[in-house]
Motif scaffolding. Structure first.
Motif, mmCIF file in Angstrom:
data_model
loop_
_atom_site.group_PDB
_atom_site.id
_atom_site.type_symbol
_atom_site.label_atom_id
_atom_site.label_comp_id
_atom_site.label_asym_id
_atom_site.label_seq_id
_atom_site.Cartn_x
_atom_site.Cartn_y
_atom_site.Cartn_z
ATOM 1 N N MET A 161 32.750 36.932 49.042
ATOM 2 C CA MET A 161 32.969 37.647 47.789
ATOM 3 C C MET A 161 31.813 37.423 46.817
ATOM 4 O O MET A 161 31.366 38.353 46.127
ATOM 5 C CB MET A 161 34.285 37.172 47.148
ATOM 6 C CG MET A 161 34.663 37.885 45.861
ATOM 7 S SD MET A 161 35.162 39.601 46.119
ATOM 8 C CE MET A 161 36.785 39.334 46.856
ATOM 9 N N SER A 162 31.286 36.198 46.774
ATOM 10 C CA SER A 162 30.242 35.859 45.810
ATOM 11 C C SER A 162 28.907 36.531 46.112
ATOM 12 O O SER A 162 28.029 36.568 45.261
ATOM 13 C CB SER A 162 30.049 34.344 45.759
ATOM 14 O OG SER A 162 29.408 33.877 46.944
ATOM 15 N N ILE A 163 28.760 37.046 47.337
ATOM 16 C CA ILE A 163 27.502 37.742 47.671
ATOM 17 C C ILE A 163 27.736 39.236 47.918
ATOM 18 O O ILE A 163 26.925 39.909 48.561
ATOM 19 C CB ILE A 163 26.807 37.106 48.896
ATOM 20 C CG1 ILE A 163 27.721 37.132 50.134
ATOM 21 C CG2 ILE A 163 26.350 35.693 48.596
ATOM 22 C CD1 ILE A 163 27.023 36.728 51.407
ATOM 23 N N GLY A 164 28.858 39.741 47.410
ATOM 24 C CA GLY A 164 29.072 41.179 47.429
ATOM 25 C C GLY A 164 29.792 41.735 48.632
ATOM 26 O O GLY A 164 29.759 42.946 48.869
ATOM 27 N N TYR A 165 30.464 40.867 49.429
ATOM 28 C CA TYR A 165 31.208 41.341 50.603
ATOM 29 C C TYR A 165 32.685 40.966 50.464
ATOM 30 O O TYR A 165 33.121 39.903 50.928
ATOM 31 C CB TYR A 165 30.650 40.727 51.888
ATOM 32 C CG TYR A 165 29.244 41.164 52.214
ATOM 33 C CD1 TYR A 165 28.913 42.503 52.311
ATOM 34 C CD2 TYR A 165 28.232 40.220 52.414
ATOM 35 C CE1 TYR A 165 27.612 42.910 52.605
ATOM 36 C CE2 TYR A 165 26.926 40.614 52.707
ATOM 37 C CZ TYR A 165 26.635 41.962 52.794
ATOM 38 O OH TYR A 165 25.354 42.365 53.084
ATOM 39 N N GLU B 184 18.751 38.905 51.738
ATOM 40 C CA GLU B 184 18.915 38.044 50.569
ATOM 41 C C GLU B 184 20.336 37.487 50.488
ATOM 42 O O GLU B 184 20.542 36.335 50.113
ATOM 43 C CB GLU B 184 18.581 38.824 49.292
ATOM 44 C CG GLU B 184 17.103 39.079 49.082
ATOM 45 C CD GLU B 184 16.324 37.777 48.913
ATOM 46 O OE1 GLU B 184 16.765 36.906 48.131
ATOM 47 O OE2 GLU B 184 15.282 37.630 49.568
ATOM 48 N N ARG B 185 21.310 38.317 50.831
ATOM 49 C CA ARG B 185 22.698 37.865 50.785
ATOM 50 C C ARG B 185 22.956 36.791 51.843
ATOM 51 O O ARG B 185 23.652 35.805 51.577
ATOM 52 C CB ARG B 185 23.637 39.055 50.973
ATOM 53 C CG ARG B 185 23.776 39.895 49.702
ATOM 54 C CD ARG B 185 24.591 41.139 49.906
ATOM 55 N NE ARG B 185 24.982 41.726 48.613
ATOM 56 C CZ ARG B 185 25.418 42.960 48.444
ATOM 57 N NH1 ARG B 185 25.534 43.772 49.500
ATOM 58 N NH2 ARG B 185 25.754 43.397 47.246
ATOM 59 N N ASP C 140 26.184 39.680 43.969
ATOM 60 C CA ASP C 140 27.648 39.740 44.022
ATOM 61 C C ASP C 140 28.197 41.121 43.671
ATOM 62 O O ASP C 140 29.404 41.349 43.759
ATOM 63 C CB ASP C 140 28.251 38.709 43.073
ATOM 64 C CG ASP C 140 27.812 38.929 41.630
ATOM 65 O OD1 ASP C 140 26.758 39.573 41.427
ATOM 66 O OD2 ASP C 140 28.517 38.470 40.721
ATOM 67 N N GLY C 141 27.339 42.040 43.272
ATOM 68 C CA GLY C 141 27.807 43.372 42.876
ATOM 69 C C GLY C 141 27.401 44.453 43.861
ATOM 70 O O GLY C 141 26.831 44.183 44.922
#
Length: 532
Positions: free
Chosen positions: A496-500, A475-476, A437-438
């Protein structure tokens, strides 16, 4: 505000208390005491603004009570009550700066008049204290505000508007004129080996600023001095001084610095006379030269008179040197590295890049050997001290020598048989999975395992067959598949929870990987569930 009534006659206290309406006098509380001891207990436990006290009491007079309050630094406005019109009492009251002196039995009008006068005195004193605090705050922070002005002018992108400049110049009394000529001087310092705990950075900055101020302006409150981390910039307005005069002043300054800060390596760099409008460029030039100066020989440098060419990097036989570290010839290896660094120090030129490339090549050879031994690099560099030495190594040849010496010593004493750890690639993978998520930059991942980003990319692709960025996307997407199938989260929330944070970009990546959009994938899963 609060009032304290002190009298040894309970009836007198009751009569006075009835005369006082708290709302009329804007009082929060009215406290009662029947002797000096009780009065002191109230004064110690409550904030009292006005004291209304009898003078003659058997267990301590009103005079003694006021003297006690003065001795303990209490700001109290006092009114005395007495049954005797004795001039000595009045004289003592005046000496103690008592606000009013009333004869018993007290009349309500007289008491009200005295209380209103006392309240005004309290308010005036409070306002004076507030003004003093504001003045003290202004004086103590004026230097900080001046610092912020110069930092914005010299270090922030873009130019300050003329309105901001004018307002700050007038407000803080900053010496600033369009035709003003200034010599910018950069002072940098580094702690030498083994002196990390000697003095705080704030103390070092205090010493540097005071010495520079007294030397150039004869007063610690004058002059424009900007401190930024381990650097100090002195802006010296030129009148008729020559370059040699300023150079000699800086030599004296460096010597005084070293007298106080013998545990630091302090250097000064002087630029040419500069118009105030060109000051930002001149300071940038100083910062560049200081950064490229890998010798830092505790001296003063006029940068316009110095040979500014950059050193050319010639890669030494690092493979041989690093291999020898793991043999009985490690001392010879250390000697070879030190000789190489000494040649750099003696050469004529600048070049932080040369140290950066040397460090990179040295580590690359080291990581190859560690990998062959099945040792993860982080097990070597995980200690805080090693990380700090690594980060500081490229700042000077001296720092690089310290880092190499500590590293070789550590490697020689390292127990490679008991310190086997999982693959560095597996650790990177685990870090990616935990932080989908980052932001997962290559530089951040390299820091996790103490590798150079380029070398990490090479090792990762060699072992996994795919690049780091492709692995992160894979992985995302895998996590997105699970969330789409098992939760009712919105597409934007999953993204959002996977960094996008950009849903459109996530949808584009998802379709490229899966051939359908996230919404289409979820709908197809829902249909399959219904059929089942």
């Amino acid at each position: 505000m609060n009032l304290l009534i002190v009298d040894d006659e309970p009836l007198e206290v009751a009569i006075i208390e009835q005369m006082i309406d708290k709302k009329t006098f804007d009082l929060e509380e009215v406290y009662i005491a029947y002797n000096m001891k009780q009065a002191i207990e109230v004064l110690e436990s409550h904030e009292i603004s006005i004291l209304l006290s009898d003078i003659q009491m058997p267990k301590g007079s009103g005079h003694e009570l006021v003297q006690w309050s003065l001795a303990h630094g209490l700001a109290i406005t006092s009114i005395f009550l007495t049954s005797h019109a004795d001039f000595n009492y009045a004289r003592e009251a005046i000496r103690l700066n008592v606000n009013e002196y009333l004869l018993k039995p007290v009349k309500k009008d007289d008491l009200s008049q005295a209380l209103f006068a006392a309240i005004e005195t309290v308010k005036e004193r409070y306002q004076m204290e507030q003004n003093k605090r504001k003045a003290a705050y202004w004086q103590s922070n004026r230097a900080l505000w001046k610092q912020e002005f110069w930092k914005k002018l010299l270090f922030e992108e873009g130019e300050l508007s003329q309105e901001i400049v004018t307002n700050n110049v007038e407000k803080f009394g900053i010496s600033y004129k369009e035709d003003m000529q200034v010599v910018p001087i950069l002072v940098s310092w580094r702690r030498t080996k083994g002196n990390v705990g000697v003095w705080s950075n704030a103390t070092i900055e205090f010493v540097l600023k005071n010495i520079a101020s007294e030397l150039f302006w004869g007063n610690t409150d004058k002059g424009n001095i900007i401190v930024e981390r381990d650097k100090m910039i002195v802006l010296y307005e030129v009148k008729q001084e020559t370059s040699s005069y300023i150079f000699s002043k800086c030599e004296i300054m460096i010597q005084q610095f070293l007298n106080y800060l013998d545990f630091c390596n302090v250097n000064a760099y002087i630029n040419s006379i500069t118009l105030i409008g060109d000051l930002k460029c001149a300071v940038d030039e100083l910062l560049t030269v200081e950064k490229q100066d890998i010798k830092k020989e505790k001296k003063v440098t006029m940068i316009k008179q110095r040979n500014m060419h950059l050193l050319r990097y010639e890669k030494p036989n690092l493979k041989l040197w690093v291999n020898e570290i793991f043999s009985e010839h490690y001392k010879n290896s250390l000697s070879q590295v030190m000789n190489y660094l000494d040649k750099i120090k003696k050469s004529d030129g600048l070049g932080q890049e040369i140290l950066s490339r040397f460090q990179h090549d040295f580590l690359q050879e080291l990581y190859i050997i560690l990998e062959e031994k099945g040792i993860q690099a982080s097990s070597i560099f995980k200690e805080k001290q090693m990380v700090e030495l690594f980060n500081e190594a490229i700042q000077s040849v001296e720092n690089m020598e310290i880092w190499i010496e500590e590293l070789v010593t550590f490697l020689v004493n390292f127990n490679f048989q008991t310190e086997k750890t999982p693959s560095m690639v597996e650790e990177v993978k685990a870090h990616i999975r935990k932080n989908l998520d980052g932001e997962l930059s290559r530089n951040e991942l390299a820091r996790v395992v103490y590798l150079h980003p380029d070398y990490l990319s090479h090792i990762f692709k060699k072992q996994t067959g795919m690049g780091i960025s492709d692995y992160i996307i894979e992985e995302r997407i895998n996590k997105a598949l699970i969330l789409l199938a098992t939760t009712s989260l919105k597409i934007s929330e999953i993204a959002m929870s996977i960094g996008y944070p950009n849903t459109a970009y996530f949808t584009k990546l998802f379709k490229r990987a899966m051939g359908v959009t996230p919404k289409e994938y979820r709908n197809s899963n829902e249909r399959e569930s219904i059929i089942e």
